[in-house]
Design an enzyme around this catalytic site. Sequence first.
Site, short mmCIF file in Angstrom:
data_model
loop_
_atom_site.label_atom_id
_atom_site.label_comp_id
_atom_site.label_asym_id
_atom_site.label_seq_id
_atom_site.Cartn_x
_atom_site.Cartn_y
_atom_site.Cartn_z
N SER A 146 -9.62 15.42 -5.99
CA SER A 146 -9.24 16.72 -6.51
C SER A 146 -10.42 17.49 -7.11
O SER A 146 -11.34 17.85 -6.38
CB SER A 146 -8.13 16.52 -7.55
N ASP A 151 -22.12 21.69 -0.05
CA ASP A 151 -22.11 22.83 0.87
C ASP A 151 -23.27 23.79 0.63
O ASP A 151 -23.71 24.48 1.55
CB ASP A 151 -20.79 23.61 0.73
N LYS A 200 -8.06 14.86 -1.62
CA LYS A 200 -6.96 15.65 -2.19
C LYS A 200 -7.41 17.10 -2.31
O LYS A 200 -8.26 17.43 -3.12
CB LYS A 200 -6.55 15.13 -3.57
#
Length: 539
Positions: free
Chosen positions: A306, A317, A331
């Site tokens: 999460s 990224d 998740k």
Amino acid sequence: MNSENKRNYNKYLPLAFALLLGAGVLIGSRMNVSFIPSRTFFSAKANQSNKLSDVINYIQNEYVDTLNQKKLVDISIEQMLQNLDPHSGYIPSEDLQSANEPLEGNFEGIGIEFHIQQDTIMVVTTIPGGPSFMIGIQPGDRIIKVDDKNVAGIGITNNDVFQKLRGPGGTKVKISILRRMQPKLLDFNITRGKIPIYSVDVSYMIDSKTGYVKINRFAATTYEDFLDSLNKLKKQGMTQLIVDLRGNPGGYLDAATKIADEFLPDKKLIVYTQGKARPKTSYEATKEGIFETGKLAVMIDQGSASAAEILAGALQDWDRAEIIGRRSFGKGLVQEQTVFSDGSALRLTVARYYTPTGRCIQKSYKGGYAEYEHEIIDRFDRGELENADSIKPADTVKYRTPAGKIVYGGGGIKPDIFVPLDTTENSEYINDLIRASLISQFAYNYVDKNRGVLKAFKDFNSYRTQFEITDKLFDEFASYAEKQGVKRNESGIKKSGKLIKIQLKAFIARQVFGNNGFYSVLNETDNIFIKAAEAINQN
């Protein structure tokens, strides 16, 4: 039908009737239903929305036995939500406070960390500034009575302790303490207060320039706890940082985005969320962070989920950090909590979150809740935790970072540097010791009996370099474990002895030097930590 066929037909008629009769008896016995004439109960104008309440009322009024309507409603909601996704859930009113405490960052009580040792509540440490700390409760104290009622030797559980010692701030509780070298019980009247739950387990300098911070959850106070740790490390000369998110189950979205903001330049996208009834909402870095340029490494494993994945995914990224360890949980669903008037709450999935490259890392839950929960075990069975080649991305779409690195969605964050699960020192012997909590229990006993000896170590560095688990002390532990039901196993000791000694030293350090001592000892032989330290020190 010719005469020959007719004779054969007639010959099998008795068998056919017998089979039909038997089948009828079998079906009837399994159905075992007696009908009464039907009558109209439901509203003629009933629609799908109020059918559920009609059914619950019908069962409550007409069922053969008396039912608890609240329990019936709770079960109905729980079952309904389980068929949506694995993370939507219902929390009964009696469980809501304990469910929210880890996220709120505090609870109300007397402020001790305890351990049930030989059926007695033993104080491991007191929380600085808390009620117990302020009135002089000490590590090693044993709580014998609470409000003049005996709590020792009665099979008390952790939940029992919570119920007896926690309570609204301002209320009082009397505890009777047995303290070593004191002939009589000591009575303390404690006024309960607000006790912080720290979400940063530990922060310390690994070397002259490398800091280490371990975050155990993302709660309401996590960002402030993290900033405090980061500022202290910077004052000690930190220029590069390792963030440990292993085993972090997530929590509040904004706690993760605020921490990411400290690492990323202004206007950089951190994450965006979107759902059927929720328009796309983007979270971007907003200001100059306090650690935007130093080297950064993030440790993850299959327990990182999460909000932990939001932070790791954003840093991966943007090529801001090296991600090290094993694939995270997966998740990518956002829950919203609604509290009802009776004090119960509903946590409903309302959106998915997406990393800056546009990938959703939520793993599939099409096979149902049980299969979803078993997926982590499936990773072990197919060898993924030991071999990076066994990781198969669920989403074959390739996403590219600004530096050209290929990343995938669907099924968690795949690390940049994979570190396999080390099973070389694993044995049934150490597994039995861990299951019975004997390593930590022996350490608690040792510290309780040797506080004077351990005070000779003025700081953790002297403890780390001078204290050792000698063969004699290890034999004492093995004898203790045998008395507790785990037989000495020479082959297990040969394979796991070094690891057992490290854990003993770590648990002893925890009581003397807190979490800094505990994790410092464990990290010295932790493969993911070692790999992260190597990676961050490469030019």
